[in-house]
Design an enzyme around this catalytic site. Structure first.
Site, PDB file in Angstrom:
ATOM      1  N   HIS A 108       3.601 -10.738   5.029  1.00  0.00           N
ATOM      2  CA  HIS A 108       3.875 -11.891   4.151  1.00  0.00           C
ATOM      3  C   HIS A 108       3.720 -13.389   4.724  1.00  0.00           C
ATOM      4  CE1 HIS A 108       6.945 -11.919   0.748  1.00  0.00           C
ATOM      5  NE2 HIS A 108       5.650 -12.316   0.384  1.00  0.00           N
ATOM      6  N   ASP A 131      12.376  -9.873  -1.377  1.00  0.00           N
ATOM      7  CA  ASP A 131      12.214  -9.557   0.117  1.00  0.00           C
ATOM      8  C   ASP A 131      13.578  -9.432   0.776  1.00  0.00           C
ATOM      9  OD1 ASP A 131      11.351  -9.812   2.919  1.00  0.00           O
ATOM     10  OD2 ASP A 131       9.706 -11.053   2.438  1.00  0.00           O
ATOM     11  N   HIS A 133      14.027 -10.227   3.532  1.00  0.00           N
ATOM     12  CA  HIS A 133      14.058 -11.261   4.498  1.00  0.00           C
ATOM     13  C   HIS A 133      13.773 -12.817   3.527  1.00  0.00           C
ATOM     14  CE1 HIS A 133      12.570  -7.630   6.893  1.00  0.00           C
ATOM     15  NE2 HIS A 133      13.720  -8.081   7.584  1.00  0.00           N
ATOM     16  N   ASP A 135      12.287 -15.654   5.270  1.00  0.00           N
ATOM     17  CA  ASP A 135      10.982 -15.964   5.436  1.00  0.00           C
ATOM     18  C   ASP A 135      10.965 -17.280   5.494  1.00  0.00           C
ATOM     19  OD1 ASP A 135      10.139 -13.337   5.717  1.00  0.00           O
ATOM     20  OD2 ASP A 135       9.015 -13.273   3.980  1.00  0.00           O
ATOM     21  N   HIS A 148       4.754 -14.540   9.652  1.00  0.00           N
ATOM     22  CA  HIS A 148       5.395 -13.809   8.648  1.00  0.00           C
ATOM     23  C   HIS A 148       6.668 -14.300   8.308  1.00  0.00           C
ATOM     24  CE1 HIS A 148       7.242  -9.704   9.835  1.00  0.00           C
ATOM     25  NE2 HIS A 148       7.497 -10.461  10.827  1.00  0.00           N
ATOM     26  N   ASP A 235       7.707  -8.310  -1.337  1.00  0.00           N
ATOM     27  CA  ASP A 235       7.524  -7.635  -0.066  1.00  0.00           C
ATOM     28  C   ASP A 235       8.290  -6.321  -0.314  1.00  0.00           C
ATOM     29  OD1 ASP A 235       7.989  -6.636   2.500  1.00  0.00           O
ATOM     30  OD2 ASP A 235       8.216  -8.566   3.412  1.00  0.00           O
ATOM     31  N   ASP A 237       9.722  -4.266   1.566  1.00  0.00           N
ATOM     32  CA  ASP A 237      10.700  -4.110   2.364  1.00  0.00           C
ATOM     33  C   ASP A 237      12.003  -4.535   1.500  1.00  0.00           C
ATOM     34  OD1 ASP A 237      11.342  -6.715   3.108  1.00  0.00           O
ATOM     35  OD2 ASP A 237      10.480  -6.713   4.710  1.00  0.00           O
ATOM     36  N   GLU A 280       3.284  -6.169   2.669  1.00  0.00           N
ATOM     37  CA  GLU A 280       3.794  -5.462   3.606  1.00  0.00           C
ATOM     38  C   GLU A 280       3.892  -3.812   3.564  1.00  0.00           C
ATOM     39  OE1 GLU A 280       4.625  -6.539   6.820  1.00  0.00           O
ATOM     40  OE2 GLU A 280       4.955  -8.787   6.367  1.00  0.00           O
TER      41      GLU A 280
END
Length: 311
Positions: A108, A131, A133, A135, A148, A235, A237, A280
């Protein structure tokens, strides 16, 4: 016939593969784009009615510098900068020509390129970042030093001066960014999100309101009149590991298969979506069935963004 955003000039999609893993320590994510292509994503988009162009960036490794020491707490900054600057120009050119841009990652950190390129071509665009996260660590706040985890700090202009990323312009305004799916956020990132007033929807909000209401609230904040271009950076994830297991930083308690797809379908329905990142996917992690499942999900998310519907 495919529905084309009013901000696009034709039913052309520029698919840009970014086989890059330099923004984080786990190898394999650079193989994500080719696996998505081998799974048939280009043909699938053609079947939806799109005219498809593909740039695979297979020679991206040639941009790796001979020396790339940690600088101001960041790892491999010269490599990340060289790759993202190269890809940013590709994305900008395609977006400027009025094409939909579908970027296949790669980690990412490539978001530095995708968002910079899209905002150069569509200065009024808003960004929906899906996401687990946030980021948005700065070079000073990141514990890992992996880029990332930092792309949004550069894009929004809060990353301290960094000699390797001077080319990145802070084109993203805090009120044009919203998150969906957060559930693993560093304390420093929480403070940044609060201080900048960024609208963030964690999995708590998805549980509380349902994904339909969350998407509506996200759009109400960043695009209240539904008149601005939309860039979706997804993303995988963000999805629960039971849905997309082959990714580098999985976090349990994520979006379901349908919640992830609903986000893409709802944004496509607005007629405002101009770009999507699928990031990702790491085909070297987990067993072959998990890899197949994750790649399949990546393709179906992309198709949903480009108009595939259930009925």
């Amino acid at each position: 016939m495919v529905q084309v955003s009013k901000f696009l000039k034709s039913s052309s999609v520029s698919v840009i593969g970014v086989p890059f893993s330099g923004g984080q320590p786990r190898g394999g994510v650079e193989e994500g784009p080719v696996h998505l292509v081998e799974h048939g994503i280009l043909n699938q988009l053609e079947e939806l009615g799109w005219s498809v162009e593909y740039e695979g960036n297979e020679q991206i490794e040639s941009l790796r510098p001979k020396e790339d020491p940690d600088t101001l707490n960041l790892k491999q900054p010269k490599y990340v900068s060289a790759v993202t600057r190269h890809v940013e120009e590709q994305i900008y050119q395609s977006a400027k020509e009025g094409k939909f841009v579908l970027t296949l990652g790669g980690d990412h950190s490539v978001g530095i390129a995708t968002v910079s390129g899209i905002l150069r071509a569509h200065p009024d665009a808003c960004l929906i970042w899906v996401d687990a996260h946030a980021d948005i660590n700065t070079p000073a706040s990141t514990d890992s030093g992996n880029v990332h985890g930092c792309p949004l700090s550069f894009l929004i202009g809060i990353a301290e001066h960094h000699p390797d990323f001077e080319w990145v312009q802070p084109l993203l305004k805090a009120d044009r960014l919203t998150y969906i799916g957060l559930r693993d956020i560093d304390e420093g990132e929480k403070k940044i999100i609060r201080d900048l007033g960024i609208k963030a929807f964690s999995m708590h909000h998805v549980d509380k309101y349902g994904i339909g209401k969350v998407v509506d609230m996200a759009l109400d904040h960043v695009n209240p009149k539904r008149e601005l271009p939309i860039h979706l950076s997804f993303d995988v994830d963000a999805l629960d590991p039971s849905v997309a297991p082959s990714t580098g930083t999985p976090v349990r308690g994520g979006l379901t298969f349908r919640e992830g797809h609903y986000i893409c379908e709802a944004l496509a329905e607005t007629g405002l979506l101009v770009a999507t990142d699928i990031m990702e996917v790491n085909p070297t992690l987990e067993d072959p069935n998990s890899v197949y499942q994750t790649v399949q999900v990546g393709c179906s998310l992309a198709r949903a963004c480009l108009g595939e519907t259930l009925l």
